[in-house]
Design an enzyme around this catalytic site. Structure first.
Site, short mmCIF file in Angstrom:
data_model
loop_
_atom_site.label_atom_id
_atom_site.label_comp_id
_atom_site.label_asym_id
_atom_site.label_seq_id
_atom_site.Cartn_x
_atom_site.Cartn_y
_atom_site.Cartn_z
N ASP A 457 7.57 -59.36 95.40
CA ASP A 457 6.56 -60.33 94.81
C ASP A 457 7.46 -61.06 93.78
OD1 ASP A 457 4.11 -61.38 94.05
OD2 ASP A 457 3.15 -59.36 93.33
N ASP A 525 -3.87 -64.55 97.01
CA ASP A 525 -4.70 -63.50 96.05
C ASP A 525 -6.14 -63.71 96.28
OD1 ASP A 525 -2.31 -61.98 95.25
OD2 ASP A 525 -2.39 -62.91 93.29
C1 DGJ Z 1 0.51 -60.69 92.66
C2 DGJ Z 1 0.02 -60.40 94.12
O1 DGJ Z 1 -0.47 -61.34 94.88
C3 DGJ Z 1 -0.94 -59.10 94.14
O2 DGJ Z 1 -1.07 -58.87 95.38
C4 DGJ Z 1 -0.41 -57.95 93.41
O3 DGJ Z 1 0.83 -57.44 94.30
C5 DGJ Z 1 0.09 -58.41 91.89
N1 DGJ Z 1 1.05 -59.51 92.11
C6 DGJ Z 1 0.75 -57.28 91.33
O4 DGJ Z 1 1.28 -57.58 90.23
#
Ligand code: DGJ
Length: 718
Positions: A457, A525
């Site tokens: 991430d 997301d």
């Molecule tokens: C952002 C990601 O897009 C989510 O799926 C998740 O992993 C969060 N970060 C975790 O902090």
């Protein structure tokens, strides 16, 4: 490839690109459908030359292959150098064209498997600068990979201020420009501009290819010419795309890395090589998508990832930071029982991380929560699943042991406090000790639990990147990208079978550069299927299904609060690398049975869904319905998806046309989840379609969903 005294012709399977030499200038005279070598290319000479009275007239109006500032060009330019005498005027004259090896780009990823490469060589003899443009073509896609190298052959240092990877000058104005823009949880929504005269520019200085604007750009040519042009960049950092049309009816497209505040010193004998760009001509929008997909699947994503991608269950949307070993194992039980293949423990397993305010950088097992990662991973594997884990290596929390021990690891301007976002700071990955530290953390994690999958991430933008004169502005973004790629390369060289899914607060780093290392990306997301219909359409025009992670999430979306049905959430997730992202430990048996059937369907069609030819038949941006079809290479199997995004009462037309099927073949069409089956010829399906409105599911009280109604058709050749 054909190189003659006056013409240079480069062919892809279905397109040709032709340059013509006029003394020491080179002009692009043709880019479009493939034409035979034997044509008399003199008919392609540009009319502009008939009225040109000097070299300046040529430069102003002609379709040049390359441009700079100060010698008559009055359009946007692809190169800017501050010469050793302090001036900016350069004049590069064409010297020769020849076959070449595809070059390695210093520290940057680029496509592989090219069939042939052409290099065009130019010189500015006054300042001793050489410029080389490389064009590579492939046997199985019409994409052309282009990059540019500047070599300082003089004894003097110069300063590079901008250099586009690709310049394409084309006839006409009035191009319709489609760019794919957005923000967090709303990535790659299509945006449209028609350009007659003036300039269109897009790009970002966020330090990653960004949520805001993807480097992919699509242009529809004016009606009298027809067809589309598309561009992309094999790069994950700051980028800039520019289209300029003039009253002379010419259009220039420049694609490249960002050049804000760029100053790259080039000493005598030194060189600079741009990131690789990709350009493509296609008659139809679907050609653009299909040829880009072939390019990415065949020449960007490493071949070892070509196989199956596991069906993941990710616990993030269900648990956030609030989970423990028992909960993870309950997820694993359910995941295994519905046929999933991978269990992913997301953010929150390390340090003292129970919310976003701490512990990034401290990649140590929080045993209180996990009960020990080693045994947790073993327990998950004992249920027949692979084990996956989340990390965000490039960041640090101010509240972390790493920050307390090494505040100097943070990217900052010593004259200011660094900007905090999402309670985190960015590590200065360009420093070798930072990269080594992170590799060490990953090595310990691999030793501890040997995950088969990592979700990598990157949850904030890069700021404070102006601290060192030689790495100021977009030069820092370039160095950062090189450091990121080097770290990923080091990890993947050591663990070649590790599957890394890239994520940047969802889809903030979805680009061809990162896909060279991480074959799939967490698309967004946003998991609401209504929004996803747009996000995934915007993504799929540029990137293949195999790269696009798509999960079934909860009935009430955690972001929008919208309630949708499982069948509709399933239909959207089916478009990419399928997974689940909600609390399946709370599902009733009925729903688990449904999930099991959905996953079995996905597995049955996985190869077609991930690698089939993609046909965007109707666009969600243009009406109330989206229709998309994926078809196997031999056209024996296909899956069609119909998304109705609005209910329109009393409208006659309820027929849905498909594309891509073999006209001569007969197919059996099954509506997923229903008994109904049709037999129809490919010709009927391709040209007339099926009357399907009666099959959209109503709920128990006899009403359609207000939000989205979907149908999934499984199509098999009889
Ligand atoms: C952002 C990601 O897009 C989510 O799926 C998740 O992993 C969060 N970060 C975790 O902090």
């Amino acid at each position: 490839m054909q190189i003659t005294e006056r013409f240079i012709k480069l062919d892809t399977p279905r397109t040709s690109l032709i340059f013509r030499r006029y003394d020491e200038l080179l002009e692009t005279v043709y880019y479009g459908q493939r034409v035979p070598d034997a044509e008399d290319f003199d008919i392609l000479s540009s009319h502009k030359h008939k009225y040109a009275h000097s070299c300046i007239d040529d430069i102003v109006a002609a379709n040049m292959t390359f441009s700079c500032y100060g010698m008559g060009n009055d359009r946007k330019f692809s190169l800017s150098v501050k010469n050793h005498d302090g001036g900016y005027a350069n004049n590069f004259l064409f010297v020769r064209a020849e076959r070449a090896e595809k070059p390695d780009i210093d520290g940057l990823p680029s496509s592989d498997g090219a069939a042939e490469t052409l290099v065009l060589v130019y010189e500015d003899r006054v300042y001793g600068l050489e410029l080389r443009q490389y064009y590579s073509v492939f046997d199985d896609t019409d994409a052309v990979a282009v990059s540019t190298r500047l070599i300082n052959r003089s004894e003097h240092a110069v300063v590079l201020r901008s250099l586009a990877s690709c310049q394409l000058d084309v006839d006409g104005s009035g191009y319709e420009i489609f760019s794919y823009c957005g923000t967090w949880a709303r990535e790659r929504y299509r945006s449209r501009t028609v350009l007659h005269t003036g300039a269109f520019e897009q790009g970002t200085c966020r330090g990653s290819s960004s949520h805001a604007v993807n480097p992919f750009l699509l242009l529809r040519r004016p009606a009298r010419m027809g067809g589309y042009l598309a561009f992309n960049l094999v790069y994950s950092g700051n980028h800039r795309e520019c289209v300029e049309s003039t009253a002379m009816h010419t259009t220039r497209i420049l694609i490249g890395m960002g050049d804000s505040c760029l100053e790259i010193p080039l000493g005598g004998g030194e060189r600079f090589h741009t990131p690789e760009a990709v350009m493509l001509f296609g008659k139809h929008r679907r050609d653009i998508a299909q040829q880009m997909h072939r390019f990415v699947n065949g020449h960007i994503v490493p071949r070892r990832y070509r196989g199956e991608r596991p069906v993941a269950v990710n616990i993030w949307e269900a648990c956030g930071f609030d989970f423990d070993r028992e909960k993870v194992l309950a997820f694993a039980d359910r995941a295994a029982s519905v046929g999933a293949e991978l269990l992913v423990v997301d953010d929150g397993w390390f340090g003292r991380r129970n919310d976003p305010t701490s512990s990034l950088g401290d990649w140590t097992d929080n045993e209180q929560k996990t009960g020990g990662l080693r045994s947790l991973a073993e327990a998950v594997r004992a249920k027949g699943l692979r084990f996956g884990i989340w990390i965000e290596p490039e960041m640090v929390s101010p509240d972390s042991d790493l920050y307390r021990a090494h505040p100097e690891y943070v990217l900052r301007n010593p004259a200011r406090s660094p900007i905090l976002m999402r309670d985190q700071l960015v590590l200065d990955l360009v420093r070798p000790e930072v990269s080594d530290y992170l590799f060490g953390c990953i090595e310990r994690l691999m030793d501890l639990c040997s995950p088969e999958y990592i979700k990598w991430d990157f949850n904030r933008v890069i700021t404070d990147a102006y601290h060192a004169p030689t790495l100021a502005g977009d030069a820092y973004s370039l160095q950062y990208c090189k450091a990121l790629y080097a770290l990923l390369d080091r990890v993947l060289t050591r663990w070649p079978h590790l599957l890394i899914e890239s994520c940047a607060a969802g889809g903030g780093r979805y680009d061809l550069g990162i896909l060279r290392y991480t074959p799939q990306v967490w698309t967004s997301d946003m998991t609401d299927p209504v929004e996803r219909a747009h996000i995934q359409e915007g993504t799929l025009i540029a990137y293949p299904q195999s790269t696009m992670s798509a999960h079934v999430a909860s009935e009430v979306c955690v972001k929008t609060g919208r309630r949708t049905r499982l069948c509709d959430r399933f239909a959207l997730a089916l478009e990419g690398v399928f997974g689940l992202e909600y609390d399946i430990t709370q599902c009733r048996q009925e729903e688990l049975d449904e999930l099991r059937a959905q996953i079995a369907f996905y597995k049955n069609y996985r190869d077609v869904l991930l690698y089939g030819d993609y046909y965007p038949v109707e666009s969600a941006e243009e009406g109330e319905t989206a229709v998309r079809v994926v078809v196997s290479a031999d056209k024996s199997r296909a899956v069609a998806e119909i998304f109705k995004l609005k209910q329109v009462f009393n409208r006659e037309q309820n027929r849905y046309r498909l594309e891509g099927l073999n006209d001569e073949a007969t197919y059996r069409v099954r509506i997923y989840g229903q008994e109904r089956e049709f037999r129809a010829s490919g010709r009927l399906l391709n040209s007339y379609g099926l009357e399907l409105d009666a099959y959209f599911l109503k709920d128990r009280s006899g009403v359609y969903s207000n939000e989205i109604n979907t149908l999934v058709l499984a199509i098999e050749r009889c």
